[in-house]
Design an enzyme around this catalytic site. Structure first.
Site, PDB file in Angstrom:
ATOM      1  N   ASP A   1       0.697  -1.249  -0.046  1.00  0.00           N
ATOM      2  CA  ASP A   1       0.059  -0.048  -0.048  1.00  0.00           C
ATOM      3  C   ASP A   1       0.887   1.187   0.036  1.00  0.00           C
ATOM      4  O   ASP A   1       1.888   1.212   0.699  1.00  0.00           O
ATOM      5  CB  ASP A   1      -1.070  -0.023   0.987  1.00  0.00           C
ATOM      6  CG  ASP A   1      -1.925   1.190   1.246  1.00  0.00           C
ATOM      7  OD1 ASP A   1      -2.743   0.939   0.440  1.00  0.00           O
ATOM      8  OD2 ASP A   1      -1.224   2.109   1.910  1.00  0.00           O
ATOM      9  N   ILE A   2       0.454   2.258  -1.078  1.00  0.00           N
ATOM     10  CA  ILE A   2       1.453   3.530  -0.868  1.00  0.00           C
ATOM     11  C   ILE A   2       0.774   4.298   0.123  1.00  0.00           C
ATOM     12  O   ILE A   2      -0.441   4.951  -0.271  1.00  0.00           O
ATOM     13  CB  ILE A   2       1.514   3.824  -2.419  1.00  0.00           C
ATOM     14  CG1 ILE A   2       2.084   2.948  -3.170  1.00  0.00           C
ATOM     15  CG2 ILE A   2       2.221   5.535  -2.360  1.00  0.00           C
ATOM     16  CD1 ILE A   2       3.585   2.629  -2.897  1.00  0.00           C
TER      17      ILE A   2
ATOM     18  N   ASP B   1      -1.117  18.835 -12.193  1.00  0.00           N
ATOM     19  CA  ASP B   1      -0.565  18.695 -13.399  1.00  0.00           C
ATOM     20  C   ASP B   1       0.763  18.923 -13.442  1.00  0.00           C
ATOM     21  O   ASP B   1       1.049  20.348 -13.800  1.00  0.00           O
ATOM     22  CB  ASP B   1      -1.504  19.240 -14.356  1.00  0.00           C
ATOM     23  CG  ASP B   1      -0.986  19.159 -15.788  1.00  0.00           C
ATOM     24  OD1 ASP B   1      -0.056  18.175 -16.236  1.00  0.00           O
ATOM     25  OD2 ASP B   1      -1.429  19.944 -16.641  1.00  0.00           O
TER      26      ASP B   1
ATOM     27  N   GLU C   1       7.336  18.601 -20.799  1.00  0.00           N
ATOM     28  CA  GLU C   1       6.164  18.023 -21.416  1.00  0.00           C
ATOM     29  C   GLU C   1       5.067  18.924 -21.855  1.00  0.00           C
ATOM     30  O   GLU C   1       4.359  18.944 -22.964  1.00  0.00           O
ATOM     31  CB  GLU C   1       5.449  16.940 -20.182  1.00  0.00           C
ATOM     32  CG  GLU C   1       4.345  16.108 -20.809  1.00  0.00           C
ATOM     33  CD  GLU C   1       3.124  16.936 -20.764  1.00  0.00           C
ATOM     34  OE1 GLU C   1       1.966  16.361 -21.311  1.00  0.00           O
ATOM     35  OE2 GLU C   1       2.967  17.983 -20.223  1.00  0.00           O
ATOM     36  N   GLU C   2       5.096  20.055 -21.205  1.00  0.00           N
ATOM     37  CA  GLU C   2       4.036  21.081 -21.183  1.00  0.00           C
ATOM     38  C   GLU C   2       4.400  22.013 -22.663  1.00  0.00           C
ATOM     39  O   GLU C   2       3.492  22.511 -23.199  1.00  0.00           O
ATOM     40  CB  GLU C   2       4.006  22.145 -20.047  1.00  0.00           C
ATOM     41  CG  GLU C   2       3.331  21.530 -19.000  1.00  0.00           C
ATOM     42  CD  GLU C   2       1.927  21.191 -19.027  1.00  0.00           C
ATOM     43  OE1 GLU C   2       1.333  21.091 -19.800  1.00  0.00           O
ATOM     44  OE2 GLU C   2       1.671  20.595 -17.831  1.00  0.00           O
TER      45      GLU C   2
ATOM     46  N   ASP D   1      -0.051  11.033 -15.550  1.00  0.00           N
ATOM     47  CA  ASP D   1      -0.487  12.459 -15.663  1.00  0.00           C
ATOM     48  C   ASP D   1      -1.640  12.836 -15.373  1.00  0.00           C
ATOM     49  O   ASP D   1      -2.769  12.665 -15.997  1.00  0.00           O
ATOM     50  CB  ASP D   1      -0.215  12.679 -17.084  1.00  0.00           C
ATOM     51  CG  ASP D   1       0.170  14.089 -17.560  1.00  0.00           C
ATOM     52  OD1 ASP D   1      -0.041  14.832 -16.743  1.00  0.00           O
ATOM     53  OD2 ASP D   1       0.281  14.509 -18.723  1.00  0.00           O
TER      54      ASP D   1
ATOM     55  N   HIS E   1      -4.063  24.080 -15.571  1.00  0.00           N
ATOM     56  CA  HIS E   1      -2.950  25.129 -16.312  1.00  0.00           C
ATOM     57  C   HIS E   1      -3.480  26.315 -15.644  1.00  0.00           C
ATOM     58  O   HIS E   1      -3.330  27.475 -16.285  1.00  0.00           O
ATOM     59  CB  HIS E   1      -3.236  25.161 -17.799  1.00  0.00           C
ATOM     60  CG  HIS E   1      -2.487  23.931 -18.407  1.00  0.00           C
ATOM     61  ND1 HIS E   1      -2.698  23.813 -19.658  1.00  0.00           N
ATOM     62  CD2 HIS E   1      -1.737  22.821 -17.578  1.00  0.00           C
ATOM     63  CE1 HIS E   1      -1.758  22.771 -19.996  1.00  0.00           C
ATOM     64  NE2 HIS E   1      -1.204  21.922 -18.959  1.00  0.00           N
TER      65      HIS E   1
END
Length: 316
Positions: free
Chosen positions: A42-43, A136, A170-171, A199, A286
């Protein structure tokens, strides 16, 4: 996610008993179906949120963002790298240039496993310039980091080799991940048996979306959520617009998770997942309000556990 984008059912009681005796959370993670395979841990969502708090602090101290080529991005990378180095990973910083600014990818290899069969999990670490980028994509970055740290805590020695990655820029159009894939030899690309992408996995009005790509990876994620009694849908909003795309184009099997961005949650989706219909999955997508208050803890917890489950299942 880049700017251009507008538990399975209960298994044998033995596994349950073992998890209970060892302090595992049955609600948070589904056990592996085969008792010969070590169950994924479990995280702890508190650990994932602690990383988000650090990323928020970094953004606040560096002009309010963690964008490509800015001080906040490099400080975010240094934070993640220090955690991995202390946990016993072999880390590599890969440098590239985009929009006249230097960017970085961070790659972390867990020693051991068959390096001819590499399972990768990754996320983009950069934000847009308008905000801290905590959903994000601090959410994916923190979950991948905590999964990597869980590998170390467990002393996990899988059959396959494990590699984790945090992508830059990535953006700006998947720049970092594309650079990484393009600079692999064809032989090394062929050694990657699967790439898992995370993501936006803590959206405040969440959906539970699974990438419709490699069937085995897709099934792994779907089985996990079935075990929780959580229905899933195929991810369409950002399909091909995150860091799995360069891997897929190179012939690497890919998959991943997503909780939604700017699209509106329908009444049918609200009926099965809760939340508010007629409202975006992430109204702060964003935007400057994508802060630590822009996270749904349940979604973050479930998706972080699903990430670990898939890493364990696919690397055993």
């Amino acid at each position: 996610m880049k700017l251009s984008v507008s538990g399975r059912a209960s298994t044998a009681g033995l596994i349950t008993a073992v998890m209970l005796l060892t302090g595992g959370s049955i609600a948070g993670a589904a056990p592996a179906p085969d008792v010969s395979i070590a169950a994924a841990p479990d995280i702890p969502v508190a650990n994932v949120k602690a990383h988000l708090t650090q990323l928020q602090s970094i953004a606040t101290a560096n002009g309010g963002n963690r964008a490509h080529g800015r001080a906040g991005y490099r400080a975010s990378l240094d934070y993640v790298k220090a955690k991995l180095d202390a946990a016993g990973y072999t880390t590599t910083i890969q440098q590239f240039t985009s929009s006249s600014r230097v960017g970085y990818n961070l790659i972390a290899d867990w020693p051991g496993g068959d390096t001819n069969q590499v399972v990768m999990a990754g996320s983009h670490l950069d934000s847009v310039t308008s905000g801290a980028g905590i959903n994000d994509n601090g959410s994916g970055s923190a979950a991948v980091l905590e999964t990597a740290l869980a590998v170390s805590r467990a002393g996990y020695q899988p059959t396959k080799h494990l590699r984790f990655a945090w992508w830059g820029a990535e953006e700006l159009g998947l720049v970092g991940s594309r650079y990484y894939v393009n600079n692999l030899s064809s032989a090394n690309r062929a050694k990657i048996s699967g790439y898992l992408n995370f993501d936006m996995i803590g959206s405040p009005n969440p959906g539970y979306f699974v990438y419709d790509d490699d069937p085995a990876i897709e099934k792994t994620f779907k089985d996990y959520f079935t075990g929780l009694g959580v229905p899933t849908e195929i991810e369409t909003e950002g399909d091909g617009r995150s860091d799995h795309a360069p891997f897929k184009s190179a012939g690497v099997p890919v998959g991943g998770l997503f909780t939604g961005a700017s699209r509106t949650k329908t009444a049918a989706q609200a009926a099965k997942w809760g939340g508010t219909s007629g409202t975006a999955f992430d109204r702060c997508y964003h935007s400057s309000c994508d802060t630590t208050s822009n996270i749904n803890d349940t979604a973050l917890d479930r998706n972080s556990d699903a990430a670990a489950y898939a890493v364990w299942e696919l690397s055993s």
